[in-house]
Design a protein around this motif. Structure first.
Motif, mmCIF file in Angstrom:
data_model
loop_
_atom_site.group_PDB
_atom_site.id
_atom_site.type_symbol
_atom_site.label_atom_id
_atom_site.label_comp_id
_atom_site.label_asym_id
_atom_site.label_seq_id
_atom_site.Cartn_x
_atom_site.Cartn_y
_atom_site.Cartn_z
ATOM 1 N N LEU A 320 -22.021 42.822 -35.871
ATOM 2 C CA LEU A 320 -23.479 42.907 -35.838
ATOM 3 C C LEU A 320 -24.026 41.811 -36.741
ATOM 4 O O LEU A 320 -23.665 41.719 -37.918
ATOM 5 C CB LEU A 320 -23.967 44.263 -36.349
ATOM 6 C CG LEU A 320 -25.484 44.376 -36.596
ATOM 7 C CD1 LEU A 320 -26.255 44.264 -35.277
ATOM 8 C CD2 LEU A 320 -25.831 45.671 -37.314
ATOM 9 N N VAL A 321 -24.884 40.975 -36.173
ATOM 10 C CA VAL A 321 -25.572 39.952 -36.954
ATOM 11 C C VAL A 321 -27.057 40.306 -36.995
ATOM 12 O O VAL A 321 -27.683 40.475 -35.949
ATOM 13 C CB VAL A 321 -25.384 38.549 -36.348
ATOM 14 C CG1 VAL A 321 -26.322 37.547 -37.027
ATOM 15 C CG2 VAL A 321 -23.946 38.097 -36.499
ATOM 16 N N VAL A 322 -27.575 40.455 -38.193
ATOM 17 C CA VAL A 322 -29.012 40.665 -38.381
ATOM 18 C C VAL A 322 -29.570 39.443 -39.104
ATOM 19 O O VAL A 322 -29.128 39.109 -40.208
ATOM 20 C CB VAL A 322 -29.302 41.942 -39.200
ATOM 21 C CG1 VAL A 322 -30.799 42.087 -39.451
ATOM 22 C CG2 VAL A 322 -28.765 43.176 -38.479
ATOM 23 N N VAL A 323 -30.516 38.779 -38.465
ATOM 24 C CA VAL A 323 -31.246 37.691 -39.116
ATOM 25 C C VAL A 323 -32.596 38.277 -39.525
ATOM 26 O O VAL A 323 -33.444 38.541 -38.673
ATOM 27 C CB VAL A 323 -31.425 36.477 -38.191
ATOM 28 C CG1 VAL A 323 -32.109 35.338 -38.960
ATOM 29 C CG2 VAL A 323 -30.070 36.013 -37.646
ATOM 30 N N HIS A 324 -32.758 38.522 -40.808
ATOM 31 C CA HIS A 324 -33.963 39.202 -41.270
ATOM 32 C C HIS A 324 -34.874 38.258 -42.048
ATOM 33 O O HIS A 324 -34.517 37.113 -42.351
ATOM 34 C CB HIS A 324 -33.603 40.415 -42.137
ATOM 35 C CG HIS A 324 -32.905 40.093 -43.430
ATOM 36 N ND1 HIS A 324 -33.580 39.753 -44.577
ATOM 37 C CD2 HIS A 324 -31.578 40.072 -43.740
ATOM 38 C CE1 HIS A 324 -32.719 39.536 -45.551
ATOM 39 N NE2 HIS A 324 -31.490 39.719 -45.077
ATOM 40 N N SER A 325 -36.086 38.730 -42.318
ATOM 41 C CA SER A 325 -37.096 37.969 -43.072
ATOM 42 C C SER A 325 -37.454 36.661 -42.367
ATOM 43 O O SER A 325 -37.746 35.647 -43.016
ATOM 44 C CB SER A 325 -36.614 37.701 -44.505
ATOM 45 O OG SER A 325 -36.258 38.903 -45.149
ATOM 46 N N TRP A 348 -17.573 46.073 -36.987
ATOM 47 C CA TRP A 348 -18.779 46.891 -37.058
ATOM 48 C C TRP A 348 -18.460 48.294 -36.554
ATOM 49 O O TRP A 348 -18.253 48.500 -35.364
ATOM 50 C CB TRP A 348 -19.878 46.240 -36.223
ATOM 51 C CG TRP A 348 -21.169 47.012 -36.132
ATOM 52 C CD1 TRP A 348 -21.654 47.903 -37.016
ATOM 53 C CD2 TRP A 348 -22.121 46.913 -35.066
ATOM 54 N NE1 TRP A 348 -22.873 48.386 -36.593
ATOM 55 C CE2 TRP A 348 -23.185 47.792 -35.401
ATOM 56 C CE3 TRP A 348 -22.185 46.170 -33.890
ATOM 57 C CZ2 TRP A 348 -24.288 47.954 -34.568
ATOM 58 C CZ3 TRP A 348 -23.287 46.321 -33.075
ATOM 59 C CH2 TRP A 348 -24.330 47.206 -33.410
ATOM 60 N N GLU A 349 -18.397 49.252 -37.483
ATOM 61 C CA GLU A 349 -18.164 50.645 -37.133
ATOM 62 C C GLU A 349 -19.505 51.368 -37.115
ATOM 63 O O GLU A 349 -20.185 51.452 -38.143
ATOM 64 C CB GLU A 349 -17.228 51.307 -38.152
ATOM 65 C CG GLU A 349 -16.943 52.766 -37.845
ATOM 66 C CD GLU A 349 -16.103 53.441 -38.925
ATOM 67 O OE1 GLU A 349 -15.816 54.641 -38.784
ATOM 68 O OE2 GLU A 349 -15.746 52.764 -39.912
#
Length: 368
Positions: A320-325, A348-349
């Motif tokens: 899981l890749v989260v690009v935040h802000s 990613w569990e």
């Protein structure tokens, strides 16, 4: 008005949770007398707040049943702050010791999640204060007598701590040096101008620290509409257009692609045909990647049922890749996304305790 403030402060020294004669008198002053003083200036307040006069609200509270240690009277826009636990507003806060009163630009201590109100922690409240203060920098340069920290000297009530944490900026009036009404009203109108700046910041911000991510709110609200529910609560900030969503998606996928290519992976964008975004290969290795982009801090993202099921099948060969802000530039068309912080979780569990159900499909046994 200065006499009313002085009498309330004097009654603070007689505070008890019981409905004594002194506390009954305090309640009249807080809920009626002071509120009426403020309502006399509704037209001027509306001008500073840039709203119709009918949109300005004034209310006071000193406790229902048991009397509160820190009573208050506030000026607010009901559409933005229907209760003192939500939104931004101006409030007169009286110290427990009766030695001072503050006119504070303050905030509610709960947030609307899309389905219910949740309490904010002090860390979250502090982030919101840090967000709001730069919005006021220009106007605050006009004054050198405002305070960023207030001391309500609360002994019995925890509410005082919340008011102190939520203060953005305040005017402090000592009981021994209360100014005349003309100065009090001048200060009130100045503070109303500051509140207007915060409201304007709300309307233009991609995300306000501590607020629920807009995509989470939209999912909650869409589920409620689909189920035919009449929603309560309050909205929050702006909503995303289709073009803005696409800008976030393209930017986050691009950032993720560059990240993995730098690690030696061959990257294929499969988002148009698979329930995940990127298929990675490196020799005999394969990795199935879900990518999410958000203007929020990234603590919550929306997953579909298909995305969850597939990623559980792929584990541990998944990520899981989260690009935040991420920042959105809405001054150009189509809007452009830039910046952001990339966070990768692999393997990613997906655990049940990390999932929140937005809605259910119910198979009725008598009608199926």
């Amino acid at each position: 008005m200065d006499e009313t403030l002085r009498e309330i402060l004097d009654l603070q020294k007689c505070w008890t949770a019981d409905n004594t004669e002194a506390m009954r008198r305090r309640g009249v002053l807080i809920r009626r007398t002071l509120a009426e003083h403020l309502r006399e200036h509704t037209a001027a307040l509306a001008e500073e707040l840039k709203v119709p006069e009918t949109d300005v609200g004034v209310e006071g509270r000193d406790g229902t049943g048991r009397k509160t240690e820190i009573p208050w009277t506030r000026v607010h826009l009901p559409a933005r702050s229907p209760s003192a636990t939500t939104g931004w507003y101006l409030v007169y806060l009286f110290s427990a010791a009766g030695d001072r009163v503050y006119l504070s630009l303050n905030q509610g201590t709960t947030r609307w999640t899309g389905s219910a109100f949740a309490s904010r922690g002090h860390g979250e409240i502090a982030k919101r204060v840090e967000w709001a203060r730069p919005l006021l920098k220009e106007r605050l340069s006009e004054r050198d007598d405002l305070v960023e920290f207030i001391d309500l000297r609360s002994v019995k009530s925890k509410l005082g701590d919340g008011y102190e944490a939520g203060n953005v900026v305040a005017v402090e009036y000592e009981r021994s040096a209360l100014p005349p009404e003309s100065v009090l009203i001048e200060d009130l109108l100045f503070m109303a101008g500051l509140l207007s700046e915060v409201h304007r910041g709300e309307d233009t911000a991609d995300h306000i620290p501590g607020d629920t991510a807009v995509e989470v709110l939209e999912a909650e609200e869409a589920a409620a509409r689909t189920a035919g529910r009449r929603r309560s609560g309050t909205g929050q900030g702006r909503r995303m257009s289709a073009a803005e969503r696409k800008a976030l998606e393209d930017h986050s996928v691009g950032r993720a692609t560059a990240h993995f290519e730098a690690e030696g992976w061959s990257v294929e964008d499969v988002g148009a045909k698979e329930p995940y975004d990127l298929l990675l290969t490196r020799g005999d290795e394969r990795l199935h990647v879900e990518v999410k982009g958000t203007t929020s801090e990234g603590a919550q993202v929306i997953l579909t049922r298909a995305e969850v099921e597939k990623q559980r099948e792929f584990a541990p060969h998944n990520a899981l890749v989260v690009v935040h802000s991420i920042e959105l530039d809405r001054t150009v068309s189509p809007p452009e996304a830039k910046g952001g912080v990339l966070h990768c979780t692999s393997p990613w569990e997906i655990r049940e305790q990390h999932l929140k159900v937005v809605s259910y499909v119910y198979h009725h046994p008598d009608l199926s």
